[in-house]
Structures are given as structure tokens and as C-alpha cells.
Design a protein around this motif. Structure first.
Motif, PDB file in Angstrom:
ATOM      1  N   GLY A  15       0.819  -1.206   0.000  1.00 26.37           N
ATOM      2  CA  GLY A  15       0.000   0.000   0.000  1.00 26.37           C
ATOM      3  C   GLY A  15       0.851   1.254   0.000  1.00 26.37           C
ATOM      4  N   GLY A  16       0.396   2.280   0.731  1.00 22.72           N
ATOM      5  CA  GLY A  16       1.101   3.547   0.764  1.00 22.72           C
ATOM      6  C   GLY A  16       2.436   3.505   1.474  1.00 22.72           C
ATOM      7  N   ALA A  17       2.724   2.416   2.214  1.00 20.19           N
ATOM      8  CA  ALA A  17       4.010   2.304   2.913  1.00 20.19           C
ATOM      9  C   ALA A  17       5.183   2.278   1.932  1.00 20.19           C
ATOM     10  CB  ALA A  17       4.027   1.057   3.787  1.00 20.19           C
ATOM     11  N   ILE A  18       4.929   1.903   0.676  1.00 20.12           N
ATOM     12  CA  ILE A  18       6.008   1.835  -0.305  1.00 20.12           C
ATOM     13  C   ILE A  18       6.544   3.212  -0.654  1.00 20.12           C
ATOM     14  CG2 ILE A  18       4.549   2.000  -2.372  1.00 20.12           C
ATOM     15  CD1 ILE A  18       7.636  -0.276  -1.916  1.00 20.12           C
ATOM     16  N   VAL A  19       5.741   4.245  -0.465  1.00 14.41           N
ATOM     17  CA  VAL A  19       6.133   5.586  -0.893  1.00 14.41           C
ATOM     18  C   VAL A  19       7.378   6.059  -0.155  1.00 14.41           C
ATOM     19  CG1 VAL A  19       5.423   8.006  -1.000  1.00 14.41           C
ATOM     20  CG2 VAL A  19       3.793   6.204  -1.574  1.00 14.41           C
TER      21      VAL A  19
END
Length: 266
Positions: A15-19
């Protein structure tokens, strides 16, 4: 411009943790690079965030793994899709230090086939993580370094750089888990090819949940742990052990300049 290093990042619903992970990585990468975010299914929650970053940074690509689910298959697929002579495998959880990607890649440029980021050599450290996993990893790394002479005190760490031609020569037999790093280190050791290490500080993931399953992946680790202890293997014997037919690649390749003609899986 052709990349000098391909960074392989297997993901599963980050999810957004990859950003945050990608932003740090792209900021620290100095070598011409491509970053392959390898996912198992089109609906993976990581993909929209990766595509958003890719619109502004052409180094990034979301790549759909078609070899089968799981991190081992994602890493295999990523290495086969890589365009650079050096590949670096790193995790999406932010535990690895992206500043060291260039340093690891340069070690391979200098002639090693496996360059490991080591938590257990002087200057290295592991902060956090499950206690049992930490103890087993440290014991495996120290014993392999001392008795099998594998060239690194941290053979089980996934954060490594590889000579792409070497990987395509010896192949990857692992199909589950993260034991690929140990497999390729063991194969380099049995072929008597150079392995090197640099110290790293590993930090337990700040966001999300780990997908590592020690009970499920342990048999694979044990297989390659014991394989490391053996007499020198020729490339022909290693290829025969694997089984699939191989096709010779003409001399003159970068890998051949290090003293051998490499072979590619047919």
C-alpha cells in the motif's frame, strides 16, 4: 541511458508504505539505475502508489511477476527482467539502508559475484526483529563464515548485489521464501567465486506487518546451509545437478572476462 544497476524490490500489499521506502531509495541512488517493483497480482495495493511515482521518475517500473506467487518467484522474475549487469535485491519494508545500494553494486563492478550487506561483521548491527529469527540468522552466518568460508558473516540476509550473468548461469532453484540470498552465496562458494561484504545497520520495519514465516521457510534455508559445506564444484557439475538444458553464450561477455564463459538457461 542503460542502467548500471537493477534494483529488485518484491512487494505484497504494501500500500502507501512503499512511498517512503521508494522516496528514500530514489534520493540515495547515484548510479544509473532502474527500480523494479515486482508484484504477484494486478490488484496488489502497492501498484497505484508505484505508478504514481513512476509518472515523475522514469527509473521506477511496476512489474507483474508471472512465475508464481511468493518472494522467491518475484525475485527470480525481477532478475530475469533486469537490464543491468548488476542486480541488487532489497526489501520494501524500509529495513535496508538504500545508501548502500551503490556501494554494493560497485563491489560487483570490481569483480565479486555476490556482495552482501552484513549485520554481523564489525560495524554492522541489527535493531529489532523477532529474537529467535535473529539468533538463528546470526548463528548460521557466523558458522558458515568460519567453517564453510562463504565470504560473508551474513549469508542469510536478502540485501545483496549480484553479477547478473552469474545468477543466470547458476540459476535459482528456490521457489519459496527469501532463501535465494543463501542459495546464491552457497553456489558462489562451491564454485570458488569471490564473495564480499560491507557492514550494514538493519532496522526493523517501521510500518506495516512482516510476511516472513520462519516455520515455512526454514527447510529451504537448511537445504542451502548444508549445501555450502562441500568440495569445489565445476560449472558443468552444478549445471548437471540442476538438470535443465543450458545454451552456451559466446565468449567476450563481461562475465567471461573474469575467467569463464557463462551459460544461460534455455
Amino acid at each position: 541511458m542503460n542502467p548500471r544497476v537493477s534494483v529488485i524490490v518484491p512487494v505484497y500489499d504494501e500500500g502507501g508504505a512503499i512511498v517512503r521506502c521508494l522516496e528514500r531509495m530514489l534520493r540515495e541512488l547515484m548510479l544509473p539505475a532502474e527500480v523494479l517493483i515486482v508484484h504477484d497480482q494486478p490488484e496488489d495495493t502497492t501498484v497505484p502508489y508505484v505508478e504514481q511515482i513512476a509518472r515523475t521518475d522514469p527509473r521506477v517500473r511496476a512489474v507483474l511477476n508471472t512465475y508464481g506467487r511468493g518472494p522467491a518467484n518475484a525475485i527470480r522474475f525481477g532478475i530475469d527482467a533486469a537490464r543491468a549487469p548488476v542486480v541488487v535485491v532489497t526489501m520494501a519494508d524500509g529495513c535496508d539502508d538504500p545508501r548502500q545500494i551503490d556501494e554494493l553494486a560497485r563491489l560487483v563492478d570490481r569483480g565479486v559475484v555476490v556482495a552482501a550487506a552484513s549485520r554481523y561483521m564489525p560495524g554492522g548491527q541489527q535493531v529489532g526483529g523477532p529474537r529467535l529469527k535473529r539468533l538463528m540468522s546470526r548463528w548460521a552466518g557466523r558458522s558458515l563464515y568460519t567453517f564453510a568460508r562463504v565470504g560473508t558473516r551474513d549469508a542469510t540476509n536478502s540485501f545483496k548485489a549480484y553479477d547478473t550473468a552469474f545468477v543466470r548461469e547458476v540459476g535459482i532453484e528456490s521457489r519459496t521464501g527469501f532463501e535465494i540470498g543463501l542459495e546464491l552465496t552457497a553456489k558462489a562458494t562451491r564454485l570458488r567465486l569471490p564473495v564480499a561484504e560491507i557492514p550494514t545497520i538493519w532496522l526493523d520495519r517501521p510500518l506495516g506487518e512482516s510476511h516472513f514465516d520462519l516455520g515455512r521457510f526454514l527447510p529451504g534455508y537448511l537445504r542451502w546451509y548444508f549445501f555450502s559445506y562441500g568440495r569445489r564444484l565445476s560449472r558443468e557439475k552444478l549445471a548437471a545437478r540442476r538438470g535443465p538444458a543450458v545454451v552456451a553464450v559466446p565468449r567476450g561477455t563481461e562475465y567471461d572476462k573474469r575467467g569463464t564463459e557463462y551459460e544461460k538457461t534455455a
